[in-house]
Design an enzyme around this catalytic site. Structure first.
Site, PDB file in Angstrom:
ATOM      1  N   GLU A  85       0.851  -1.214   0.000  1.00 30.18           N
ATOM      2  CA  GLU A  85       0.000   0.000   0.000  1.00 30.18           C
ATOM      3  C   GLU A  85       0.876   1.250   0.000  1.00 30.18           C
ATOM      4  O   GLU A  85       1.709   1.445   0.892  1.00 30.18           O
ATOM      5  CB  GLU A  85      -0.933  -0.019   1.220  1.00 30.18           C
ATOM      6  CG  GLU A  85      -1.981   1.072   1.133  1.00 30.18           C
ATOM      7  CD  GLU A  85      -3.031   0.951   2.237  1.00 30.18           C
ATOM      8  OE1 GLU A  85      -3.371  -0.177   2.641  1.00 30.18           O
ATOM      9  OE2 GLU A  85      -3.505   2.001   2.692  1.00 30.18           O
ATOM     10  N   LYS A 280      -7.904  -1.332  10.952  1.00 32.58           N
ATOM     11  CA  LYS A 280      -7.243  -1.722   9.694  1.00 32.58           C
ATOM     12  C   LYS A 280      -6.006  -0.847   9.487  1.00 32.58           C
ATOM     13  O   LYS A 280      -4.944  -1.316   9.087  1.00 32.58           O
ATOM     14  CB  LYS A 280      -8.222  -1.594   8.527  1.00 32.58           C
ATOM     15  CG  LYS A 280      -7.713  -2.122   7.195  1.00 32.58           C
ATOM     16  CD  LYS A 280      -6.903  -1.119   6.396  1.00 32.58           C
ATOM     17  CE  LYS A 280      -6.446  -1.708   5.060  1.00 32.58           C
ATOM     18  NZ  LYS A 280      -5.541  -0.820   4.347  1.00 32.58           N
ATOM     19  N   ASP A 296       4.004 -14.471  11.566  1.00 36.19           N
ATOM     20  CA  ASP A 296       2.767 -14.956  10.959  1.00 36.19           C
ATOM     21  C   ASP A 296       1.676 -13.885  11.108  1.00 36.19           C
ATOM     22  O   ASP A 296       1.065 -13.742  12.168  1.00 36.19           O
ATOM     23  CB  ASP A 296       2.383 -16.256  11.687  1.00 36.19           C
ATOM     24  CG  ASP A 296       1.117 -16.879  11.160  1.00 36.19           C
ATOM     25  OD1 ASP A 296       0.359 -16.199  10.447  1.00 36.19           O
ATOM     26  OD2 ASP A 296       0.874 -18.056  11.485  1.00 36.19           O
ATOM     27  N   HIS A 393      -2.730  10.250  -0.049  1.00 35.39           N
ATOM     28  CA  HIS A 393      -2.884   8.963  -0.734  1.00 35.39           C
ATOM     29  C   HIS A 393      -2.691   9.107  -2.228  1.00 35.39           C
ATOM     30  O   HIS A 393      -1.992   8.331  -2.861  1.00 35.39           O
ATOM     31  CB  HIS A 393      -4.305   8.420  -0.490  1.00 35.39           C
ATOM     32  CG  HIS A 393      -4.337   7.407   0.605  1.00 35.39           C
ATOM     33  ND1 HIS A 393      -5.233   6.384   0.631  1.00 35.39           N
ATOM     34  CD2 HIS A 393      -3.584   7.261   1.690  1.00 35.39           C
ATOM     35  CE1 HIS A 393      -5.033   5.656   1.692  1.00 35.39           C
ATOM     36  NE2 HIS A 393      -4.045   6.172   2.364  1.00 35.39           N
TER      37      HIS A 393
HETATM   38  C1  MEV Z   1      -6.109   2.923   4.795  1.00 34.75           C
HETATM   39  O1  MEV Z   1      -5.358   1.800   4.451  1.00 34.75           O
HETATM   40  C2  MEV Z   1      -6.204   3.052   6.293  1.00 34.75           C
HETATM   41  C3  MEV Z   1      -7.115   4.170   6.814  1.00 34.75           C
HETATM   42  O2  MEV Z   1      -8.420   4.044   6.246  1.00 34.75           O
HETATM   43  C4  MEV Z   1      -7.180   4.020   8.308  1.00 34.75           C
HETATM   44  C5  MEV Z   1      -8.189   4.913   8.999  1.00 34.75           C
HETATM   45  O3  MEV Z   1      -9.196   5.273   8.389  1.00 34.75           O
HETATM   46  O4  MEV Z   1      -7.957   5.202  10.183  1.00 34.75           O
HETATM   47  C6  MEV Z   1      -6.589   5.513   6.432  1.00 34.75           C
END
Ligand code: MEV
Length: 440
Positions: A85, A280, A296, A393
């Site tokens: 990513e 995430k 792992d 991003h």
């Molecule tokens: C993207 O990989 C992760 C985010 O969506 C985490 C978040 O929203 O806190 C930017």
């Protein structure tokens, strides 16, 4: 057209590839070329990778990046991260630099206990089972000695074995619930070997136990396996500073930033839809270091998300508060990791990543990984509550789009410059490439 094949694993690598390309691809030569272009010229290294799994046909590359300037308990680290990513390593580096000037990260290992269970069925008097368990427990430990003695010599081993009655959930279902200390090893093989030995001893001794009726002697072992739920293998990572020191630009005051940041964390604490995305983002940092250090990530993911639901509702893995003008942001997270055994002794890049981290013990690696998660979450929330994440991003994504259109070095240079002052969208980049190519 798909078809089945028997004895595939016994074919040579090149015959496996022939079968795949002839069965699934119209352009067989092109498919072969793509698979083979990732083979390593170093035959020994390629063989090593071939033998990690069954049916290897090629290698799958991920970028290995590094995020420098992580100050953790007053020691500086450059953290290796394997991830695809685009913005993750950049975000980690930014967070590291931000906290470098504000005292760095403080971490502490809270506990290191791992769990494994023998699941079994018994239909009879519970009191008799209990007295059998009390009788057999020392024998379970003794019979596992050949497996545990090296670990014990280093200070680890079996901590305890409990009998657990689960008959309220499933008729006749019980467990041997065992806890282990596996030191610098992740310990999956060690724990599973111990459990399988416990199961054997338990079953055999059950058949001989005079207190049981003939029917009660027939204990049925269902399975023996470690648990990836490790709520007692816990590490804490924290950052804190004066609220006024949080601002590093003219756009937002420290106070406004801290307030919004805490609100964002509070939302993830109570709202599962947000908590999943919030966590995430934490796992972006954690998984990248876990992969780079040969651990792992599936085990860690499973354990972490179960922990995030431990109060019956999925919730944030990080927390934040402002008390007496001090902003504190922290995580407590379960991480069962190893720095010996498994891939750590085998994969040259994993060995290199561990050396980069000053050859950490498992406990030290737990702290580094927790910091990577906290830093990642800090960077995400900082963007989300100020500029939004798309700006950063899309800047990172620009290179992916340029590569997709096979932009040459000159084109990349011109377009990177252009998009320093223009908004990156997929269509804007495509348009800009087209225009540039028409001009030249
Ligand atoms: C993207 O990989 C992760 C985010 O969506 C985490 C978040 O929203 O806190 C930017």
């Amino acid at each position: 057209m798909s078809k089945t094949i028997s004895g595939f694993s016994k074919l040579s690598k090149s015959n496996k590839i022939d079968w795949i390309v002839n069965t699934y691809f119209s352009n067989t030569e092109e498919a072969k070329r793509i698979l083979k272009q990732y083979w390593n010229n170093n035959e020994k290294l390629q063989q090593l990778h071939d033998e990690f799994i069954e049916n290897t046909v090629t290698n799958y590359y991920l970028p290995l990046g590094v995020a420098p300037n992580f100050l953790i308990n007053d020691t500086l680290y450059t953290i290796p991260m394997a991830i695809e990513e685009s913005s993750v390593v950049a975000a980690a580096s930014k967070a590291a630099n931000f906290w470098l000037d504000r005292g760095g990260f403080k971490t502490k290992v809270i506990s290191t206990t791992k769990i494994g269970q023998v699941h079994f069925m018994y239909h009879g008097d519970f009191k008799k089972l209990q007295s059998f368990f009390n009788y057999v427990k020392p024998i379970l430990i003794k019979d596992a000695k050949p497996i545990t003695k090296n670990m014990e010599a280093r200070g680890g081993g079996i901590i305890d074995i409990e009998l657990r009655d689960k008959t309220e959930d499933i008729n006749g279902y019980y467990q041997l619930h065992a806890s282990f200390e596996t030191l610098d090893a992740m310990g999956a093989n060690f724990i599973n070997s111990c459990l399988e030995q416990f199961a054997k001893t338990f079953k055999n001794e059950g058949l001989l136990f005079e207190g049981f009726s003939e029917e009660e002697k027939q204990i049925q072992i269902v399975m023996s396996i470690l648990s990836n739920y490790v709520p007692d293998c816990l590490v804490r990572a924290e950052v804190s500073c004066k609220v006024e020191d949080l601002s590093d630009n003219d756009l937002i005051s420290g106070e406004d930033f801290a307030t919004k940041f805490v609100q964002a964390v509070n939302i993830a604490e109570i709202e599962p839809y947000r908590a999943v995305t919030h966590n995430k983002g934490i796992m972006n940092g954690i998984d990248a270091v876990i992969l780079a250090t040969g651990n792992d990530f599936r085990a860690v993911e499973a354990g972490v998300h179960a922990y995030a639901s431990r109060h019956g509702k999925y919730s944030s893995l990080t927390h934040a508060k402002i008390v007496d003008g001090i902003f504190t942001f922290w995580t407590e997270i379960p991480l069962a990791l190893g720095t010996v055994g498994g891939l750590t002794n085998l994969h040259p890049l994993v060995k290199l990543a561990l050396e980069l981290l000053h050859k950490p013990s498992a406990k030290e690696l737990m702290q580094i990984v927790a910091v990577a998660g906290l830093a990642q979450n800090f960077a995400a929330l900082r963007s989300l509550t100020t500029t939004g994440i798309q700006q950063g991003h899309m800047k990172m994504h620009l290179m992916n789009i340029l590569n997709q259109f096979e932009a040459n070095e000159k084109e990349k240079e011109i377009l990177t410059e252009h998009f320093k002052t223009n908004t990156v969208t997929h269509s804007a980049v495509v348009e800009a490439i087209k225009e540039l190519r028409v001009k030249n």
